[in-house]
Scaffold this motif. Structure first.
Motif, PDB file in Angstrom:
ATOM      1  N   THR A   1      -0.050   8.433   5.401  1.00 55.74           N
ATOM      2  CA  THR A   1       0.114   9.360   4.283  1.00 55.74           C
ATOM      3  C   THR A   1      -0.548  10.701   4.573  1.00 55.74           C
ATOM      4  O   THR A   1       0.004  11.764   4.280  1.00 55.74           O
TER       5      THR A   1
ATOM      6  N   HIS B   1       0.825  -1.212   0.000  1.00 62.09           N
ATOM      7  CA  HIS B   1       0.000   0.000   0.000  1.00 62.09           C
ATOM      8  C   HIS B   1       0.861   1.264   0.000  1.00 62.09           C
ATOM      9  O   HIS B   1       0.469   2.277  -0.601  1.00 62.09           O
TER      10      HIS B   1
ATOM     11  N   GLN C   1       0.328   3.803  -2.913  1.00 67.24           N
ATOM     12  CA  GLN C   1      -0.062   5.163  -2.557  1.00 67.24           C
ATOM     13  C   GLN C   1       0.912   6.171  -3.158  1.00 67.24           C
ATOM     14  O   GLN C   1       0.525   7.214  -3.670  1.00 67.24           O
TER      15      GLN C   1
ATOM     16  N   ARG D   1      -3.092   4.875   4.669  1.00 70.50           N
ATOM     17  CA  ARG D   1      -3.827   6.110   4.400  1.00 70.50           C
ATOM     18  C   ARG D   1      -3.645   7.109   5.525  1.00 70.50           C
ATOM     19  O   ARG D   1      -3.464   8.308   5.286  1.00 70.50           O
ATOM     20  N   GLU D   2      -3.704   6.623   6.756  1.00 71.91           N
ATOM     21  CA  GLU D   2      -3.510   7.529   7.895  1.00 71.91           C
ATOM     22  C   GLU D   2      -2.086   8.086   7.921  1.00 71.91           C
ATOM     23  O   GLU D   2      -1.871   9.276   8.171  1.00 71.91           O
TER      24      GLU D   2
ATOM     25  N   ARG E   1      -4.128  -1.113   4.378  1.00 73.95           N
ATOM     26  CA  ARG E   1      -4.560   0.013   3.536  1.00 73.95           C
ATOM     27  C   ARG E   1      -4.971   1.194   4.399  1.00 73.95           C
ATOM     28  O   ARG E   1      -4.560   2.343   4.151  1.00 73.95           O
ATOM     29  N   ASP E   2      -5.759   0.931   5.448  1.00 78.38           N
ATOM     30  CA  ASP E   2      -6.223   2.020   6.316  1.00 78.38           C
ATOM     31  C   ASP E   2      -5.056   2.661   7.065  1.00 78.38           C
ATOM     32  O   ASP E   2      -5.003   3.886   7.221  1.00 78.38           O
TER      33      ASP E   2
END
Length: 354
Positions: A350, A22, A26, A347-348, A343-344
């Protein structure tokens, strides 16, 4: 010299690879994966010889790449999983630095300092994905020091030929205990006594990892929505009836006895005075999260667990914990379950760094 990067992932097993996937997908952040193992595959390369997954290959995959089926097997074995993880790492060009043990993570002027046995890294964020395999749990049972036979944990078990002609006590009512007891009992040359804290609960024969993942996910969604806890996977049973377990159970070879009161020099003793002699005891008693490298951050709560919101550590927003079980995401200690949680987490991270 201290090396600089945006993100360090600690651990190159299935959770670390999912995080790496990820992060790569990303884009925008430099990252490296530090792994203590000398070869790819995480803990799967150390599993016992007969171990198979609970789910078919297509339901045991990391994000972005389906696990291919294994010829002649509905449920792939551990060697197949290692080969899949090796290919996965290579396919996505993940920057895994092998043979690098992380000793400590410390705060350092708004960054995190990662001290290893081969140098130091300085990162803006850390994703810890070290799992539990390196921290086996042994219960404090009276007489454990008196027993003169061999004692080993799940992590040390490989195959039944090591115990031919011996009397073996297998302790533990979960999947590992049932599978190892079945492996030994089906050999035919070993006298096996299976001991469990409570009567073993086998899941229905048609339930495998696919259904367990769905149940775990539904439970997490219900809890997040404020609904009553249905118990999740634990409400169905403790043991997946994979083919060897089913065969041993149906042959009457998996009749569990209650937990004994103590060990003696030559075996085990129950409170009613009954006893069984033993040459070996195999402790299939689980694991604890391998988080000693985070001790310098002083993050543990009153019950010893690091408080988190999802994967994000409440006491250190630059740190995420990934793949330690439902505590850090539903089914996140499984191949199929860790992808969504990774993935979560990415995302955090990033969002925090960009």
């Amino acid at each position: 010299m201290t090396q600089q990067t945006d993100v360090v992932v600690v651990g190159g097993g299935q959770a670390g690879l999912a995080a790496g996937y990820h992060l790569r997908r990303q884009g925008g952040l430099d990252f490296t994966v530090l792994d203590a193992e000398a070869a790819p595959g995480g803990s799967w390369q150390h599993m016992w010889d007969s171990l198979h997954l609970f789910s078919p290959a297509e339901h045991s995959s990391l994000p972005g790449r389906l696990m291919p089926a294994q010829a002649g097997e509905t449920y792939p074995d551990a060697v197949h999983v290692v080969n899949y993880l090796t290919d996965y790492e290579k396919r996505y060009g993940l920057p895994v630095q092998r043979g690098t043990r992380v000793d400590a993570v410390r705060r350092d002027a708004g960054r995190l300092l990662i001290e290893t046995d081969s140098g130091t890294w300085r990162a803006r964020a850390v994703i810890s994905a070290t799992g539990t395999w390196s921290r086996p749990f042994l219960p404090a049972v009276p007489g454990r020091e008196e027993f003169t036979g061999r004692q080993l944990h799940t992590v040390n078990y490989r195959w039944p030929t090591d115990f031919a002609g011996q009397r073996v006590i297998v302790v533990g009512g979960g999947n590992s205990g049932a599978q190892i007891a079945a492996d030994l009992a089906l050999d035919g040359r070993i006298e096996v006594t299976w001991v469990t804290q409570r009567p073993p609960r086998f899941l229905p024969d048609d339930i495998d990892g696919r259904a367990l993942f769905d149940v775990a996910t539904a439970r997490r969604r219900a809890l997040d929505a404020g609904h009553t806890d249905t118990g999740g996977v634990g409400s169905l049973g403790d043991i997946v009836a994979v083919p060897p377990v089913r065969a041993a159970r149906d042959a009457g070879l998996l009749a569990a006895r209650p937990m004994f009161a103590r060990l003696a020099a030559d075996g085990v003793r129950w409170a009613d005075g009954s006893a069984v002699g033993a040459d070996a005891v195999i402790w299939c008693t689980g694991f604890r999260p391998a988080l000693s490298h985070l001790a310098p951050l002083d993050l543990r709560g009153p019950r010893g667990r690091i408080p988190t919101d999802g994967t994000r550590v409440l006491g250190e927003p630059q740190l995420h914990l990934l793949g330690y079980g439902d505590w850090t995401g539903p089914a996140s200690a499984t191949l199929i379950g860790v992808g969504r949680t990774a993935r979560d987490a990415v995302r955090e991270v990033t969002g925090l760094l960009t």
